[in-house]
Design a protein around this motif. Structure first.
Motif, mmCIF file in Angstrom:
data_model
loop_
_atom_site.group_PDB
_atom_site.id
_atom_site.type_symbol
_atom_site.label_atom_id
_atom_site.label_comp_id
_atom_site.label_asym_id
_atom_site.label_seq_id
_atom_site.Cartn_x
_atom_site.Cartn_y
_atom_site.Cartn_z
ATOM 1 N N CYS A 179 -10.080 3.545 -12.415
ATOM 2 C CA CYS A 179 -9.626 2.634 -11.352
ATOM 3 C C CYS A 179 -8.896 1.453 -11.985
ATOM 4 O O CYS A 179 -9.448 0.352 -12.118
ATOM 5 C CB CYS A 179 -10.812 2.155 -10.518
ATOM 6 N N CYS A 188 -13.562 -7.546 -4.262
ATOM 7 C CA CYS A 188 -12.748 -6.437 -3.785
ATOM 8 C C CYS A 188 -11.279 -6.782 -3.940
ATOM 9 O O CYS A 188 -10.819 -7.844 -3.490
ATOM 10 C CB CYS A 188 -13.080 -6.139 -2.322
ATOM 11 N N ARG A 191 -5.927 -3.315 -1.397
ATOM 12 C CA ARG A 191 -5.194 -2.061 -1.552
ATOM 13 C C ARG A 191 -5.696 -1.227 -2.730
ATOM 14 O O ARG A 191 -5.064 -0.261 -3.109
ATOM 15 C CB ARG A 191 -3.693 -2.313 -1.720
ATOM 16 N N CYS A 192 -6.831 -1.617 -3.324
ATOM 17 C CA CYS A 192 -7.435 -0.824 -4.397
ATOM 18 C C CYS A 192 -8.574 -0.025 -3.772
ATOM 19 O O CYS A 192 -9.719 -0.495 -3.683
ATOM 20 C CB CYS A 192 -7.936 -1.729 -5.521
ATOM 21 N N CYS A 193 -8.255 1.176 -3.340
ATOM 22 C CA CYS A 193 -9.237 1.975 -2.605
ATOM 23 C C CYS A 193 -10.330 2.528 -3.496
ATOM 24 O O CYS A 193 -11.367 2.975 -2.991
ATOM 25 C CB CYS A 193 -8.520 3.128 -1.891
ATOM 26 N N CYS A 194 -10.134 2.536 -4.814
ATOM 27 C CA CYS A 194 -11.169 3.016 -5.723
ATOM 28 C C CYS A 194 -12.084 1.906 -6.211
ATOM 29 O O CYS A 194 -12.966 2.148 -7.049
ATOM 30 C CB CYS A 194 -10.533 3.741 -6.907
ATOM 31 N N CYS A 198 -15.513 -2.971 -2.936
ATOM 32 C CA CYS A 198 -15.032 -3.043 -1.560
ATOM 33 C C CYS A 198 -16.017 -2.317 -0.635
ATOM 34 O O CYS A 198 -16.396 -1.164 -0.900
ATOM 35 C CB CYS A 198 -13.647 -2.407 -1.445
ATOM 36 N N THR A 200 -17.277 -0.672 3.141
ATOM 37 C CA THR A 200 -16.634 0.299 4.024
ATOM 38 C C THR A 200 -15.775 -0.395 5.058
ATOM 39 O O THR A 200 -14.673 0.073 5.396
ATOM 40 C CB THR A 200 -17.706 1.162 4.707
ATOM 41 N N LEU A 203 -12.504 -1.533 3.349
ATOM 42 C CA LEU A 203 -11.578 -0.443 3.060
ATOM 43 C C LEU A 203 -10.814 0.000 4.290
ATOM 44 O O LEU A 203 -9.677 0.490 4.189
ATOM 45 C CB LEU A 203 -12.340 0.744 2.466
ATOM 46 N N LYS A 204 -11.416 -0.154 5.462
ATOM 47 C CA LYS A 204 -10.721 0.253 6.685
ATOM 48 C C LYS A 204 -9.499 -0.604 6.950
ATOM 49 O O LYS A 204 -8.582 -0.187 7.670
ATOM 50 C CB LYS A 204 -11.687 0.172 7.867
ATOM 51 N N ALA A 207 -6.878 1.128 4.382
ATOM 52 C CA ALA A 207 -7.090 2.525 3.990
ATOM 53 C C ALA A 207 -5.790 3.309 3.960
ATOM 54 O O ALA A 207 -5.610 4.229 3.155
ATOM 55 C CB ALA A 207 -8.092 3.179 4.933
ATOM 56 N N CYS A 210 -3.223 2.336 0.487
ATOM 57 C CA CYS A 210 -3.801 2.328 -0.869
ATOM 58 C C CYS A 210 -2.698 2.464 -1.916
ATOM 59 O O CYS A 210 -1.662 3.114 -1.686
ATOM 60 C CB CYS A 210 -4.800 3.465 -1.022
#
Length: 720
Positions: A179, A188, A191-194, A198, A200, A203-204, A207, A210
């Motif tokens: 990552c 967090c 835009r770093c979804c890994c 972060c 849940t 992330l929404k 999402a 990303c």
């Protein structure tokens, strides 16, 4: 402002130096001692001060003092030592100055909780005390020094560092940078979804935005056969029946990881016994490497470095040298190298094979001192001079070597008794012998290199009527001492270096009456410089191949020319010998031009010798035995032969290069080369017969082929 600061600092420095000199002068005048400075503030574990004056009988005493509770003053100095946590040392820095040093004998580490070790500081303020250093003579104090010690403990961590280690995952199954967009620790990254920091809900928010590619954690693109890659708009006709359901972590690019290990090749079976070579020692000698003693010090011999004699110069393996050092001897020497003993020369040297070799000393006494004494002082009295015995005049080393090691070392020490007020010439040499023969280095490979000796030789006939070349050299004069030809030495001619040298020959009036004998004497002196008849063309010649050598040509004087001699002069004296060497650049090796000698010519320039009776000194003209000095010279000149580029090309050769066989791969003028007389691969008759057979087959193929058949058909149609 900077100028003002510099002036203030210079003024302060000059005042401080003046005060120190004033203290020294006062101390000398009153025969007392004084500390400078007399009061110090120590904030570290070490401090120092100077004790000036007559310090020959001074004793130092250290004790801990404290101010009186009533008066607040320190008591008088005491000559009784006390036990303190300081170490007092002294160092003599001059005839009337002693440096006094104090060092704290205690660890400045701050004690831990419940620690019972006394060698630590229980409080941050570790040392707070007043010290008094007393300078006493016979129990009577002469001066004192007060030191206020205020030292804090060192705050260092109890452990050297953290024991946490970063665990690097196995890159065969997991990417090292899983990552890369996770840049903030414990937070967090947008835009770093890994990013595992972060939640849940966070992330929404991004999402669908990303970061893609390696920075977003997608190190390798997903293959086309993944079901997740296919879409309804851009899908094959076989989708979704023939796609693969696989997690992104399991992709074929992980199998391309390279561990960096090497696989040793396995040797095949052999019926031979393996030969195990003995391991070489670490201190093997190579050409040019310095020679070491058993104490890991350089083995030194006096040598010349940058034109000056150096007493302790390291000796290089397989490097011969011979030097001379001139010393004006006004007093008897007391140390090396002019005064040495056999035990000083008996040194053990590493032999390069894991052992050692001891120097064998051979003693010789010089009977003829003319080679070592150059001149005497003219103001010295005619009485018996003061003499120095056992002066070392020469040290000649012989190193016997084999492979990369030294087998034996010997030195011949020449001593003699030398008078004072002379110019003493000492000689030092080192020669490396393989067996009993000295190695003769080449002057280049293959061509000559500038600065190396010109290789000459004479023919040595063998028993089977074949000749070989015995190596020698061509030389110039090398005057030493008084400059006379009788004591002059010879120096080899160095390739590419023009040089002129000479010596002096005493000639009397009686000698000038015998001109033929004088010419023969000078001719024999000049001929002794060149005894060779051949010169090597290259720097590494073959001594059994005569084609590697070129003959030396001599230009003789014209003996038919009449030489009118009288009682006071002689004509045609060959006083100057000139050596002319022509060389040519034949090739280059690693950018270094390789030169070969093409021709060598030796010529003589005659001159007229006559006594000079002018200037008021007519003794040589009156007394037939009185001599005058005449010069005999020799010189060498090197000339480079320009490379022959050939005649200039014509306009036809420049423009019409189609038929030039040297510029084209296809050479049309040599199409019939096998049937010409220049072809020597087989007899001419066979090549001619084969050529005629080829011509016959060509004519037959042409007649029976398609063109002739069409011609016959057309002829027949025209006839009908």
């Amino acid at each position: 402002m900077a100028n003002v600061v510099v002036l203030l600092l210079s003024s302060y420095t000059s005042r401080l130096a003046t005060s120190v000199l004033l203290f020294i002068s006062v101390a000398h005048t009153k025969n007392t001692v004084v500390f400078q400075p007399s009061f110090l503030t120590a904030t570290g574990p070490k401090t120092a001060a100077l004790l000036l004056g007559n310090t020959s009988d001074i004793s130092l005493y250290l004790r801990t003092v404290s101010p009186s509770s009533e008066t607040g003053s320190i008591g008088p100095p005491s000559c009784v030592a006390e036990v303190t946590q300081w170490v007092l040392t002294r160092e003599q820095v001059g005839k009337s100055a002693v440096r006094v040093r104090l060092s704290l004998d205690k660890n400045l580490r701050l004690c831990g909780q419940n620690e019972t070790d006394a060698d630590c500081c229980p409080k941050p303020l570790c040392v707070l005390e007043t010290l008094q250093v007393s300078a006493c003579v016979g129990g009577t104090p002469q001066a004192s020094l007060l030191i206020q010690a205020t030292i804090h403990a060192l705050l260092v961590p109890s452990t050297a560092g953290s024991d946490n280690k970063t665990v690097i995952p196995n890159q065969v199954y997991q990417t090292l940078g899983s990552c890369p967009c996770d840049l903030t620790f414990g937070a967090c990254d947008v835009r770093c979804c890994c990013d595992k920091d972060c939640s849940t809900e966070t992330l929404k928010l991004f999402a669908s935005h990303c970061l893609l590619g390696p920075f977003g954690g997608q190190v390798s693109p997903a293959p086309d056969y993944q079901c997740s890659v296919q879409s309804a708009e851009d899908s094959s006709d076989w989708f979704p029946f023939l796609c693969v359901q696989s997690p992104p972590e399991n992709n074929p690019y992980l199998g391309l990881f390279y561990q960096g290990k090497t696989i040793a090749t396995k040797r095949g079976p052999s019926f031979q016994r393996p030969i195990l070579s003995a391991p070489l020692p670490d201190n093997v000698y190579l050409q040019g490497s310095p020679i070491f003693t058993v104490n890991d010090r350089y083995f030194t011999i006096p040598q010349k470095v940058l034109g000056r004699c150096v007493t302790n110069a390291p000796v290089a393996f397989l490097k011969n040298f011979e030097v001379e050092c001139v010393t004006l001897l006004h007093s008897c020497p007391a140390g090396a190298p002019l005064q040495t003993l056999p035990k000083d020369l008996t040194v053990k040297v590493k032999n390069g094979q894991g052992g050692d070799a001891e120097v064998d000393v051979i003693e010789e006494v010089a009977t003829d001192l003319s080679r070592f004494i150059s001149s005497t002082d003219a103001v010295a009295s005619s009485d018996e001079r003061l003499a120095c015995e056992n002066v070392t005049l020469a040290l000649d080393y012989k190193f016997y070597w084999k492979g990369n090691g030294i087998t034996r070392i010997s030195v011949t020490r020449t001593v003699g008794t030398i008078s004072l007020n002379v110019a003493l010439t000492t000689r030092y040499s080192a020669v490396f012998l393989n067996g009993e023969f000295a190695g003769e280095p080449n002057s280049g490979n293959p061509g000559y290199q500038v600065g190396l000796p010109v290789i000459a030789g004479i023919v040595d006939m063998l028993e089977n009527d074949t000749g070989s070349i015995q190596r020698t050299s061509i030389n110039l004069w090398k005057p030493v001492g008084d400059g006379f030809c009788s004591t002059a030495e010879k120096k080899p001619v160095l390739f590419g270096e023009n040089s002129t040298s000479g010596c002096l020959l005493p000639v009397s009036g009686q000698n000038l009456t015998q001109c033929d004998l004088l010419r023969e004497t000078v001719t024999s002196l000049q001929a002794a410089l060149i005894t060779a008849t051949y010169v090597a063309k290259s720097g590494n010649p073959d001594y059994l191949t005569m084609t590697d050598w070129v003959n030396i040509s001599y230009v003789t004087l014209n003996s038919s020319t009449s030489m009118d001699n009288n009682t006071s002069s002689c004509y045609g004296i060959p006083s100057h010998q000139h050596i002319h060497v022509w060389s040519l650049i034949t090739s280059t090796v690693d950018g270094i031009p390789q030169r070969d000698i093409r021709a060598v010519q030796v010529s003589y320039s005659p001159s007229t010798w006559a006594l000079d009776c002018g200037g008021g000194d007519v003794s040589s003209c009156v007394d037939p035995m009185e001599t005058q000095l005449f010069p005999i010279t020799s010189s060498v000149t090197f000339t480079d032969i320009p490379i022959n580029t050939g005649p200039p090309k014509t306009r036809f050769q420049i423009n019409f290069t189609e038929y030039d066989c040297n510029r084209n791969d296809v050479c049309w003028p040599e199409l019939a080369f096998p049937i010409t007389k220049y072809y020597t691969g087989e007899p001419y008759s066979q090549s001619l017969a084969k050529g005629l057979i080829l011509v016959f087959f060509f004519v037959t193929a042409s007649i029976l082929g398609t063109p002739w058949r069409q011609i016959r058909q057309a002829w027949s149609c025209a006839a009908l």
